[in-house]
Design a protein around this motif. Structure first.
Motif, PDB file in Angstrom:
ATOM      1  N   GLY A 605       0.796  -1.219   0.000  1.00  0.00           N
ATOM      2  CA  GLY A 605       0.000   0.000   0.000  1.00  0.00           C
ATOM      3  C   GLY A 605       0.827   1.268   0.000  1.00  0.00           C
ATOM      4  O   GLY A 605       0.271   2.371  -0.009  1.00  0.00           O
ATOM      5  N   VAL A 606       2.163   1.141   0.019  1.00  0.00           N
ATOM      6  CA  VAL A 606       3.046   2.308  -0.021  1.00  0.00           C
ATOM      7  C   VAL A 606       3.632   2.422  -1.426  1.00  0.00           C
ATOM      8  O   VAL A 606       4.506   1.648  -1.812  1.00  0.00           O
ATOM      9  N   GLY A 607       3.109   3.372  -2.185  1.00  0.00           N
ATOM     10  CA  GLY A 607       3.635   3.631  -3.517  1.00  0.00           C
ATOM     11  C   GLY A 607       4.628   4.775  -3.498  1.00  0.00           C
ATOM     12  O   GLY A 607       4.994   5.305  -2.438  1.00  0.00           O
ATOM     13  N   GLN A 608       5.072   5.172  -4.687  1.00  0.00           N
ATOM     14  CA  GLN A 608       6.087   6.222  -4.812  1.00  0.00           C
ATOM     15  C   GLN A 608       5.644   7.519  -4.148  1.00  0.00           C
ATOM     16  O   GLN A 608       6.383   8.135  -3.373  1.00  0.00           O
ATOM     17  N   ARG A 609       4.420   7.960  -4.434  1.00  0.00           N
ATOM     18  CA  ARG A 609       3.929   9.237  -3.922  1.00  0.00           C
ATOM     19  C   ARG A 609       3.758   9.189  -2.397  1.00  0.00           C
ATOM     20  O   ARG A 609       4.161  10.110  -1.683  1.00  0.00           O
ATOM     21  N   LEU A 611       5.241   7.228  -0.280  1.00  0.00           N
ATOM     22  CA  LEU A 611       6.543   7.116   0.358  1.00  0.00           C
ATOM     23  C   LEU A 611       7.149   8.503   0.564  1.00  0.00           C
ATOM     24  O   LEU A 611       7.667   8.822   1.653  1.00  0.00           O
ATOM     25  N   GLU A 612       7.070   9.332  -0.480  1.00  0.00           N
ATOM     26  CA  GLU A 612       7.636  10.673  -0.394  1.00  0.00           C
ATOM     27  C   GLU A 612       6.848  11.569   0.564  1.00  0.00           C
ATOM     28  O   GLU A 612       7.430  12.384   1.278  1.00  0.00           O
ATOM     29  N   LYS A 613       5.534  11.377   0.583  1.00  0.00           N
ATOM     30  CA  LYS A 613       4.678  12.290   1.331  1.00  0.00           C
ATOM     31  C   LYS A 613       4.574  11.939   2.809  1.00  0.00           C
ATOM     32  O   LYS A 613       4.542  12.836   3.677  1.00  0.00           O
ATOM     33  N   TYR A 614       4.524  10.639   3.123  1.00  0.00           N
ATOM     34  CA  TYR A 614       4.236  10.229   4.500  1.00  0.00           C
ATOM     35  C   TYR A 614       5.331   9.383   5.158  1.00  0.00           C
ATOM     36  O   TYR A 614       5.275   9.127   6.359  1.00  0.00           O
ATOM     37  N   GLY A 615       6.310   8.937   4.371  1.00  0.00           N
ATOM     38  CA  GLY A 615       7.273   7.982   4.901  1.00  0.00           C
ATOM     39  C   GLY A 615       7.972   8.432   6.162  1.00  0.00           C
ATOM     40  O   GLY A 615       7.980   7.721   7.183  1.00  0.00           O
ATOM     41  N   GLU A 616       8.578   9.612   6.146  1.00  0.00           N
ATOM     42  CA  GLU A 616       9.341  10.086   7.298  1.00  0.00           C
ATOM     43  C   GLU A 616       8.459  10.244   8.538  1.00  0.00           C
ATOM     44  O   GLU A 616       8.886   9.950   9.665  1.00  0.00           O
ATOM     45  N   LEU A 617       7.247  10.708   8.347  1.00  0.00           N
ATOM     46  CA  LEU A 617       6.343  10.918   9.487  1.00  0.00           C
ATOM     47  C   LEU A 617       6.014   9.595  10.183  1.00  0.00           C
ATOM     48  O   LEU A 617       6.037   9.509  11.418  1.00  0.00           O
ATOM     49  N   PHE A 618       5.704   8.563   9.407  1.00  0.00           N
ATOM     50  CA  PHE A 618       5.337   7.291  10.015  1.00  0.00           C
ATOM     51  C   PHE A 618       6.558   6.560  10.573  1.00  0.00           C
ATOM     52  O   PHE A 618       6.457   5.858  11.577  1.00  0.00           O
ATOM     53  N   ILE A 619       7.706   6.735   9.939  1.00  0.00           N
ATOM     54  CA  ILE A 619       8.931   6.153  10.483  1.00  0.00           C
ATOM     55  C   ILE A 619       9.251   6.796  11.836  1.00  0.00           C
ATOM     56  O   ILE A 619       9.667   6.121  12.787  1.00  0.00           O
TER      57      ILE A 619
END
Length: 629
Positions: A605-609, A611-619
């Motif tokens: 469920g994690v696509g390119q967009r 990953l860029e938009k939410y990845g750091e926040l959830f990590i």
């Protein structure tokens, strides 16, 4: 929803395989069953008809080809809420999409048309009424076809084209006239529910040319079905279900009055419940629907006016507080549970009073001018009611009954319905069955045929004037069944039809007719075993089992933290929470605990967009870092 739509950040890479494009655009490592074959036929430019159950991923089957082919794909959708929901999900994935409908001011609509002609968008959603407007057909459509070009025309919810469908829209019947304006453009028809009759109607009405037909199974294995007796404690069961967890649920009722009463009572008992029906002001309906989508309300109590435009994937239970109108509508409405593929419950409460209410409503189908009964409509409605009653009272696997309705076979047990999990005790009703069939036989000797209601009146010794005038009090079976109630006799009559032990005419008012099996019963060659009345589900002792959709994760507390973060981000961006990530994605994050972007990119469920938009926040949430809000 932002007032203007900007082109997407996502762009397919020429060297990508189909699987790589899927992952890059939508974050999925692989296709669901049936999806890849549909996508490949769409990319090949064929007309196609795809029947896929709710939750099967049918939208992706036209969205992925749309972004991989040159030009724009036109998507015909019947409801504003439906098109808005799909567009905002596409935008959040970085895919250029827009809609044009009556909710837009004229200036905004013009701006979107201008962007469309510049090639800014890959998908345009619009209602059939808009597509059929003279100006659109004669001016706008040719301009789009010239530049940027039309890659395909998609008819979503294609069952609306058929008068035999559960949600017929007359405008859909006129869509075929668009074909002459775009003779070389492929047409793709998609729907989640269609009987064989409706499927044939779609092919004819849309004039599909040598279409590739894809028929996925209607089976939704993640849904658990149950029918329960409607009693004094029915509301208590509903309240307990609402309080089991904070999971979203839908309650369907037959009348607006019931919706208002039930939603108010749930509110009084501390449940975040809201009503939804056609009697409410449009703004209130919209606010209540948005509150449910955004998780600000847990439960919606609704008439059948609610649901078609809702793409909330994490509905964990659907309750029918009253008898549904048809078996097809029950499948469609109950199917709004568990669209994300996680387990969900579908419960139908059923009582004798529901039958009387349904029959009363059927009798109200009259011509508004002449006041005469609409006999054809009443006949169809009675047939549909008998199908629903057969489903509710049958001891057969619920799933097998539903799938047979759509022309699909299924070998029980499903181990996910009450009849398979807790078979009801059978009782010997041979003698009353012989009395009932004997009544049919005695009348047949007089060249008379009647329906169940009149047969029961004879067996119970009724004293109506029509019975006396016909001389039926002289029959040997008159009054021999007084010890059984009307409801018991009606239950028996329906069971005999279900078991094929008596036939019913399908034209006009249904009357009972003996068949070969009937005579086996009358001669004592066959016992009649009928299930006991529906009972309240037995409580299991011991440790509480997880509620529907609940699964043990590596860190339950982290899962709740991720849900809170998702809700905050959704509110800040004006989106429903599920548009950001589904619950299944959050559970995988909580279980695997990714701490780098590379690890996060492997989550389903994690696509390119995203990953860029939410990845750091959830990590950061996984690491336990403080997140500023």
């Amino acid at each position: 929803m932002p007032s203007t739509m900007t082109p997407s950040l996502f762009s397919p890479q020429p060297a990508d395989t189909l699987a790589e494009s899927l992952k890059r655009a939508f974050g999925f490592e692989s296709f669901r069953p049936g999806q890849e074959a549909i996508v490949r036929d769409a990319l090949a430019g064929r007309d196609l008809l795809a029947i896929m159950p709710t939750g099967g991923g049918k939208s992706l089957c036209f969205q992925l080809p749309a972004i991989l082919k040159p030009g724009v794909t036109l998507v015909v959708s019947p409801l504003i809420a439906l098109m808005q929901d799909q567009v905002r999900q596409l935008i959040d994935n970085g895919i250029a999409a827009t809609f044009i409908n009556s909710s837009l001011a004229s200036g905004e609509a013009a701006a979107r048309f201008a962007g469309l002609l510049r090639g800014d968008f890959k998908l345009l959603y619009l209602a059939p009424e808009r597509l059929l407007q003279s100006e659109f057909l004669n001016v706008t459509l040719p301009r789009i076809a010239a530049s940027p070009g039309i890659s395909a025309i998609v008819i979503d919810e294609a069952h609306c084209v058929s008068e035999w469908g559960h949600d017929f829209r007359p405008e859909y019947r006129q869509l075929a006239q668009v074909r002459s304006r775009c003779p070389d453009t492929p047409w793709h028809a998609f729907t989640a529910t269609a009987t064989p009759r409706v499927r044939e109607d779609i092919l004819v009405q849309l004039a599909l040319r040598k279409p590739a037909t894809h028929l996925a199974s209607f089976n939704r294995p993640n849904l658990q079905y149950a029918v329960r007796e409607k009693q004094r404690h029915t509301y208590d069961e509903l309240l307990a279900l609402s309080r089991t967890s904070d999971a979203a649920g839908i309650v369907y009722c037959l009348s607006r009055k019931r919706v208002d009463e039930l939603s108010a009572k749930l509110q009084e008992d501390g449940v975040r419940a809201l009503p939804y029906h056609a009697g409410l002001e449009a703004d209130e309906r919209r606010r209540n629907q948005e509150a449910f989508i955004r998780d600000d309300a847990q439960v919606v109590v609704a008439t059948i006016a609610f649901g078609m435009g809702i793409n909330k994937p994490d509905v964990r239970w659907v309750v029918h507080y009253d008898l549904p109108r048809t078996l097809e509508s029950y499948y469609q409405e109950s199917g709004r549970a568990g669209r994300d593929g996680d387990p969900a419950q579908c419960i139908l409460f059923f009582g004798a009073g529901d039958i009387r209410t349904a029959e009363f409503l059927i009798e109200q189908k009259i011509d508004p001018v002449s006041g005469e009964p609409l006999e054809a409509e009443q006949r169809i409605a009675r047939h549909q009611l008998r199908q629903v009653l057969n489903y509710a009272e049958s001891t057969e696997c619920r799933r097998a009954i539903q799938l047979r309705y759509f022309g699909e076979s299924f070998d029980p047990p499903c181990n996910a319905c009450d009849n398979c999990l807790q078979p009801r005790e059978l009782k010997d009703w041979t003698v009353p069955a012989q009395q009932y069939l004997s009544c049919v036989a005695r009348l047949a000797q007089r060249r008379e045929r009647f329906g169940a209601a009149y047969l029961i009146e004879i067996l119970r010794g009724g004293q109506s004037q029509k019975l006396i005038d016909r001389g039926h009090e002289s029959l040997s079976v008159f009054g021999i069944g007084k010890e059984h109630s009307v409801d018991e006799w009606r239950h028996l009559a329906r069971a005999l039809v279900q078991q094929g032990l008596v036939d019913e005419t399908q034209d006009g008012y249904p009357v009972a007719i003996l068949n070969a099996q009937s005579w086996q019963v009358l001669r004592g060659e066959r016992k009649i075993m009928i299930a006991e009345a529906l009972q309240r589900p037995r409580k299991k002792k011991g440790k509480r089992e997880p509620s529907p959709g609940e699964e043990l994760t590596a860190d339950v507390a982290l899962f709740e933290t991720l849900r809170s973060l998702r809700k905050r981000l959704a509110d800040e961006n004006g989106l429903p929470p599920y548009v950001i990530f589904h619950d299944a994605t959050l559970r995988e994050i909580a279980a695997r605990k990714p701490t780098t972007l590379d690890e996060f990119a492997t989550i389903a469920g994690v696509g390119q967009r995203k990953l860029e938009k939410y990845g750091e926040l959830f990590i950061a949430a996984v690491r336990g870092d403080a997140i500023s809000g």
